[in-house]
Design a protein around this motif. Sequence first.
Motif, mmCIF file in Angstrom:
data_model
loop_
_atom_site.group_PDB
_atom_site.id
_atom_site.type_symbol
_atom_site.label_atom_id
_atom_site.label_comp_id
_atom_site.label_asym_id
_atom_site.label_seq_id
_atom_site.Cartn_x
_atom_site.Cartn_y
_atom_site.Cartn_z
ATOM 1 N N ALA A 1 -15.348 -3.263 -16.747
ATOM 2 C CA ALA A 1 -15.562 -3.741 -15.380
ATOM 3 C C ALA A 1 -16.179 -5.130 -15.333
ATOM 4 C CB ALA A 1 -16.444 -2.751 -14.607
ATOM 5 N N GLU A 2 -17.095 -5.425 -16.249
ATOM 6 C CA GLU A 2 -17.772 -6.721 -16.240
ATOM 7 C C GLU A 2 -16.828 -7.879 -16.565
ATOM 8 O OE1 GLU A 2 -21.147 -6.537 -18.757
ATOM 9 O OE2 GLU A 2 -22.248 -5.121 -17.470
ATOM 10 N N ARG A 3 -15.671 -7.562 -17.129
ATOM 11 C CA ARG A 3 -14.701 -8.607 -17.445
ATOM 12 C C ARG A 3 -13.862 -8.980 -16.222
ATOM 13 N NH1 ARG A 3 -11.638 -6.887 -22.912
ATOM 14 N NH2 ARG A 3 -10.890 -9.049 -22.689
ATOM 15 N N VAL B 1 -15.312 4.237 -9.633
ATOM 16 C CA VAL B 1 -14.662 2.971 -9.290
ATOM 17 C C VAL B 1 -15.521 2.196 -8.296
ATOM 18 C CG1 VAL B 1 -12.684 1.937 -8.125
ATOM 19 C CG2 VAL B 1 -12.330 3.797 -9.764
ATOM 20 N N LEU B 2 -15.994 2.871 -7.265
ATOM 21 C CA LEU B 2 -16.815 2.220 -6.252
ATOM 22 C C LEU B 2 -18.189 1.849 -6.795
ATOM 23 C CD1 LEU B 2 -15.856 4.455 -3.198
ATOM 24 C CD2 LEU B 2 -14.954 2.201 -3.810
ATOM 25 N N GLU B 3 -18.676 2.615 -7.746
ATOM 26 C CA GLU B 3 -19.978 2.319 -8.338
ATOM 27 C C GLU B 3 -19.919 1.137 -9.299
ATOM 28 O OE1 GLU B 3 -21.848 6.855 -8.253
ATOM 29 O OE2 GLU B 3 -20.662 6.206 -9.980
ATOM 30 N N ARG B 4 -18.834 1.023 -10.050
ATOM 31 C CA ARG B 4 -18.721 -0.033 -11.051
ATOM 32 C C ARG B 4 -18.209 -1.346 -10.480
ATOM 33 N NH1 ARG B 4 -20.841 -1.013 -15.194
ATOM 34 N NH2 ARG B 4 -19.101 -1.364 -16.633
ATOM 35 N N PHE B 5 -17.556 -1.287 -9.323
ATOM 36 C CA PHE B 5 -17.027 -2.497 -8.704
ATOM 37 C C PHE B 5 -17.638 -2.664 -7.310
ATOM 38 C CE2 PHE B 5 -13.625 -1.350 -11.727
ATOM 39 C CZ PHE B 5 -13.498 -2.543 -12.420
ATOM 40 N N PRO B 6 -18.868 -3.132 -7.225
ATOM 41 C CA PRO B 6 -19.558 -3.223 -5.930
ATOM 42 C C PRO B 6 -18.960 -4.258 -4.986
ATOM 43 C CG PRO B 6 -20.858 -4.276 -7.649
ATOM 44 C CD PRO B 6 -19.738 -3.560 -8.341
ATOM 45 N N THR C 1 -11.149 -12.783 -15.793
ATOM 46 C CA THR C 1 -12.191 -13.247 -14.865
ATOM 47 C C THR C 1 -11.596 -13.758 -13.560
ATOM 48 O OG1 THR C 1 -12.235 -15.528 -15.717
ATOM 49 C CG2 THR C 1 -13.653 -13.899 -16.803
ATOM 50 N N ARG C 2 -10.273 -13.987 -13.538
ATOM 51 C CA ARG C 2 -9.616 -14.494 -12.331
ATOM 52 C C ARG C 2 -8.746 -13.454 -11.643
ATOM 53 N NH1 ARG C 2 -6.291 -19.483 -14.149
ATOM 54 N NH2 ARG C 2 -5.751 -19.447 -11.927
ATOM 55 N N VAL C 3 -8.626 -12.269 -12.221
ATOM 56 C CA VAL C 3 -7.759 -11.227 -11.647
ATOM 57 C C VAL C 3 -8.365 -10.699 -10.353
ATOM 58 C CG1 VAL C 3 -6.847 -8.896 -11.995
ATOM 59 C CG2 VAL C 3 -6.759 -10.573 -13.853
ATOM 60 N N ARG C 4 -7.578 -10.725 -9.277
ATOM 61 C CA ARG C 4 -8.050 -10.296 -7.964
ATOM 62 C C ARG C 4 -7.626 -8.878 -7.611
ATOM 63 N NH1 ARG C 4 -5.447 -14.495 -4.174
ATOM 64 N NH2 ARG C 4 -6.466 -13.202 -2.586
ATOM 65 N N ALA C 5 -6.472 -8.436 -8.125
ATOM 66 C CA ALA C 5 -5.952 -7.122 -7.747
ATOM 67 C C ALA C 5 -5.262 -6.477 -8.939
ATOM 68 C CB ALA C 5 -4.984 -7.252 -6.573
ATOM 69 N N LEU C 6 -5.455 -5.160 -9.067
ATOM 70 C CA LEU C 6 -4.931 -4.417 -10.211
ATOM 71 C C LEU C 6 -4.301 -3.117 -9.721
ATOM 72 C CD1 LEU C 6 -4.754 -4.248 -13.329
ATOM 73 C CD2 LEU C 6 -7.014 -3.159 -13.289
ATOM 74 N N VAL C 7 -3.122 -2.821 -10.237
ATOM 75 C CA VAL C 7 -2.376 -1.621 -9.870
ATOM 76 C C VAL C 7 -2.044 -0.858 -11.141
ATOM 77 C CG1 VAL C 7 -0.256 -0.714 -8.817
ATOM 78 C CG2 VAL C 7 -1.369 -2.751 -7.842
ATOM 79 N N LEU C 8 -2.393 0.414 -11.206
ATOM 80 C CA LEU C 8 -2.056 1.244 -12.355
ATOM 81 C C LEU C 8 -0.846 2.093 -12.016
ATOM 82 C CD1 LEU C 8 -5.473 2.510 -13.782
ATOM 83 C CD2 LEU C 8 -4.248 0.376 -14.236
ATOM 84 N N GLY C 9 0.247 1.869 -12.748
ATOM 85 C CA GLY C 9 1.429 2.708 -12.633
ATOM 86 C C GLY C 9 1.337 3.876 -13.602
#
Length: 321
Positions: free
Chosen positions: A89-91, A121-126, A60-68
């Motif tokens: 996404a809701e998490r 991605v854009l639809e689930r993370f408005p 709930t506090r994560v601001r940025a995520l990178v997938l390697g």
Amino acid sequence: MTVAHHLQTFHGLRVHTLPEAGTAGLPEPDAVAWRLDCFEAGDIPFPEVWGHFTAAVDTTRVRALVLGPWWDDEYCELRPVLDLVLADAERFPALRALFLADVTGEECEVSWLQLTDVTPVLERFPLLEEFGVRGGDSQGLGEEPLSLRPVRHEALRVLRFESGGLPGPVVRAVAACELPALERLELWLGVQQYGGDATVADLAPILAGGRFPALRHLGLQDSELQDEIAAAVASAPVVAQLETLSLSMGTLTDTGAEALLGGQPLTHLKRLDLHHHFMSGAVTERLRAAVGSAGTEVDLSEHCEPHRWRDEEWRYVAVSE
């Protein structure tokens, strides 16, 4: 040339790769951009990496995520991995930035990265503010290529596609999106050999201005059509609203430079990035004098010489395969 290094920072945060196991000594959830990497995690499947991450970190506090790299043994497509992220996404109510495929050339060449439709991605993370994508699957190995559907997104400020061959339909979809908050747009267009079949005409809605009213940085880069792009930019209305402009990494020659010199003034820009180019010394000095004399920072580094084969010359972009 290929992508040689992983991201060190993202969305203004230091990138931190999730360790193989355990929770001791982890940074605060909102203090870093979290990077997930199946190689670094001990060659375990992504669902296990994802499960470890969501259990060890307060999502709930994560601001940025990178997938390697999302594969642990044999290469696999991104779609099942992305579906897993989107299902949760809701998490991630605080997530503001996502980068897909922070992968170097040693791990997988950019043109072989099998991506997918990234529109969800854009639809689930408005509330997403920054979205970056690397790859394209120009080899046609995946069930579906990199794609995007035109969408409206109120919050997105930064959009970046890194590819050795960005498909024309993706470029056209970007140009058709409604992104009222977009401040930075960067497109690595690549070469036709690796799927980069976008044309200058595909860029017309972007160059016309008005499509993205908040746009302050435009990067149309890494293209074998760099001279044609420069000629279009030279009279493009969008330039007046920009603070920085990048036409770097491509095959820019004196032809494109002369178009810029003969076009609209660029002296209002804070920075003009033309690094990795094939311009002559005389023309680069003319550009430096014409644009840089007004205080604009002009990057003319990485002068390249054409490769010669028999009686032909071959100019190359910075990132292709």
